[in-house]
Write a protein that holds these residues in place. Structure first.
Motif, short mmCIF file in Angstrom:
data_model
loop_
_atom_site.label_atom_id
_atom_site.label_comp_id
_atom_site.label_asym_id
_atom_site.label_seq_id
_atom_site.Cartn_x
_atom_site.Cartn_y
_atom_site.Cartn_z
N ALA A 22 -1.90 -2.09 5.28
CA ALA A 22 -0.93 -1.32 6.35
C ALA A 22 0.25 -0.80 5.52
N ALA A 23 0.52 -2.02 4.95
CA ALA A 23 1.86 -1.48 3.79
C ALA A 23 1.70 -0.59 3.04
N GLU A 24 0.59 -0.38 2.28
CA GLU A 24 0.09 0.52 1.50
C GLU A 24 0.13 2.01 2.12
N LEU A 25 -0.55 2.04 3.30
CA LEU A 25 -0.56 3.19 3.96
C LEU A 25 0.77 3.74 4.62
N TYR A 26 1.60 2.84 4.95
CA TYR A 26 2.98 3.19 5.54
C TYR A 26 3.94 3.68 4.27
N ALA A 27 3.75 3.12 3.26
CA ALA A 27 4.56 3.29 2.08
C ALA A 27 4.19 5.08 1.70
N ALA A 28 2.87 5.00 1.66
CA ALA A 28 2.54 6.62 1.21
C ALA A 28 3.06 7.49 2.38
N TYR A 29 3.14 7.33 3.76
CA TYR A 29 3.27 8.12 4.74
C TYR A 29 4.94 8.28 4.66
N ALA A 30 5.65 7.21 4.18
CA ALA A 30 6.83 7.13 4.59
C ALA A 30 7.47 8.02 3.36
N GLU A 31 6.58 8.04 2.18
CA GLU A 31 7.40 8.97 1.25
C GLU A 31 7.49 10.45 1.40
N ARG A 32 6.48 11.00 2.44
CA ARG A 32 6.51 12.46 3.05
C ARG A 32 7.51 12.14 4.21
N ALA A 33 7.28 11.58 5.29
CA ALA A 33 8.04 11.59 6.38
C ALA A 33 9.23 10.87 6.37
N GLY A 34 9.50 9.99 5.62
CA GLY A 34 10.92 9.37 5.81
C GLY A 34 11.50 8.94 6.66
N ASP A 35 12.97 9.34 6.86
CA ASP A 35 13.36 9.11 8.32
C ASP A 35 13.56 10.08 9.35
N THR A 36 12.38 11.13 9.12
CA THR A 36 12.23 12.44 10.16
C THR A 36 11.33 12.03 10.93
N GLU A 37 10.43 11.16 11.07
CA GLU A 37 9.25 11.13 11.89
C GLU A 37 9.12 9.61 12.15
N ASP A 38 8.71 9.47 13.55
CA ASP A 38 8.33 8.30 13.83
C ASP A 38 7.05 7.75 13.29
N PHE A 39 7.12 6.20 13.28
CA PHE A 39 5.90 5.79 12.59
C PHE A 39 4.69 6.04 13.05
N SER A 40 4.63 6.37 14.58
CA SER A 40 3.34 6.67 15.20
C SER A 40 2.78 7.82 14.77
#
Length: 307
Positions: A275-293
């Motif tokens: 989960a940490a790996e998946l969210y690290a990759a997702y956050a690189e694109r979404a950052g502060d602009t998108e909800d974690f959902s």
């Protein structure tokens, strides 16, 4: 909270350092509860917004701390907390209670506690769960680590900012509870997202899956409150194009802290690490602009669907 004769409450003077998306509403709720709140932030706009909600602007962190009964902090990372403590501990009156509501590494929380105590202060770590919505509505859950006496003193303030305050143990225990809780949440959101994408591939409507899972064994907060698809839960970020209540970058940060603890403790937590790996990759694109959902869109895209 002190009491006057006759039972009237006497407000505390609180220095609140860090008036961002979470800290600003939390400070405002303390002011609304009758406390004198001196707020400081490096961003002038954050100070102005808090001032409009009843928080007194402070020209400096040290100046606010010097007259405070309690110092509350809500900062991005452990380095910020430790740096601030190094700056302001000498300005505080002996015995001042320091309450850190940031989400930081357990080791950093314990180091902050040690520095406060060495300077003649008292300390509690009290990270929060509930996101911006919870901060604004004063419905946060706060997880506290520190001595029982310190928690008892901090509790009225914590309960002015949230619906529940739990004493989890000694220094760092609040942070430990926070990263464990958010590891559950991150894994749960990925599982719920994968289930909805699987349902789509099988011709199942979002509403039908929600109606079943929300009253069956699949029920969880990630489904019933922060549902990752539009429709079933009108108040979820999915209905606002995933405008963040709890940003993807913050989930990535928390899961990173959990992953570090997993490795240090040699815990077999395969789902937590993934989960940490998946969210690290997702956050690189979404950052502060998108909800974690919004990670549901990554699952859908990687499954060949429309993102």
């Amino acid at each position: 909270m002190r009491h006057q004769r006759g039972g009237g409450l006497v407000s505390r003077t609180v220095a609140f350092i860090g008036l961002g998306h979470m800290g600003g509403p939390m400070a405002a709720n303390l002011a609304a509860a009758g406390h004198r709140v001196l707020g400081h932030d490096l961003v002038p706009e954050a100070v102005a917004e808090a001032a409009a909600a009843g928080v007194e602007p402070a020209a400096s962190a040290a100046g606010a701390v010097a007259v405070a009964d309690v110092v509350l902090t809500m900062l991005p990372a452990g380095g910020h907390v430790l740096g601030l403590y190094d700056e302001v501990l000498t300005a505080a009156r002996p015995g001042t209670l320091f309450v850190d509501c940031s989400t930081i590494d357990v080791a950093d929380a314990r180091a902050a506690h040690e520095r406060a105590v060495a300077a003649g202060m008292r300390a509690v770590d009290a990270p929060v769960s509930g996101g911006v919505v919870g901060a604004e509505a004063a419905t946060l859950t706060l997880m506290a680590g520190g001595g029982e006496a310190e928690f008892a003193e901090a509790r009225p303030l914590l309960e002015a900012m949230g619906k529940k305050a739990v004493h989890c143990g000694g220094p760092g225990a609040g942070q430990a509870a926070k990263i464990c809780n958010n590891m559950i949440l991150g894994i749960s959101m990925i599982a719920v997202s994968e289930a909805f994408v699987l349902g789509e591939s099988l011709g199942l409507s979002h509403q039908a899956l929600y109606d079943v899972a929300s009253t069956a064994s699949g029920q969880c907060w990630a489904l019933s409150v922060n549902c990752p698809v539009p429709g079933p839960v009108p108040t979820s970020p999915a209905n606002r194009d995933y405008r963040p209540g709890f940003a993807a970058s913050l989930m990535a940060k928390d899961l990173g802290l959990a992953a570090n603890a997993v490795r240090q403790g040699q815990v077999n937590a395969e789902l937590g690490l993934r989960a940490a790996e998946l969210y690290a990759a997702y956050a690189e694109r979404a950052g502060d602009t998108e909800d974690f959902s919004g990670i549901v869109r990554t699952v859908r895209n990687q499954s060949g669907g429309t993102p």
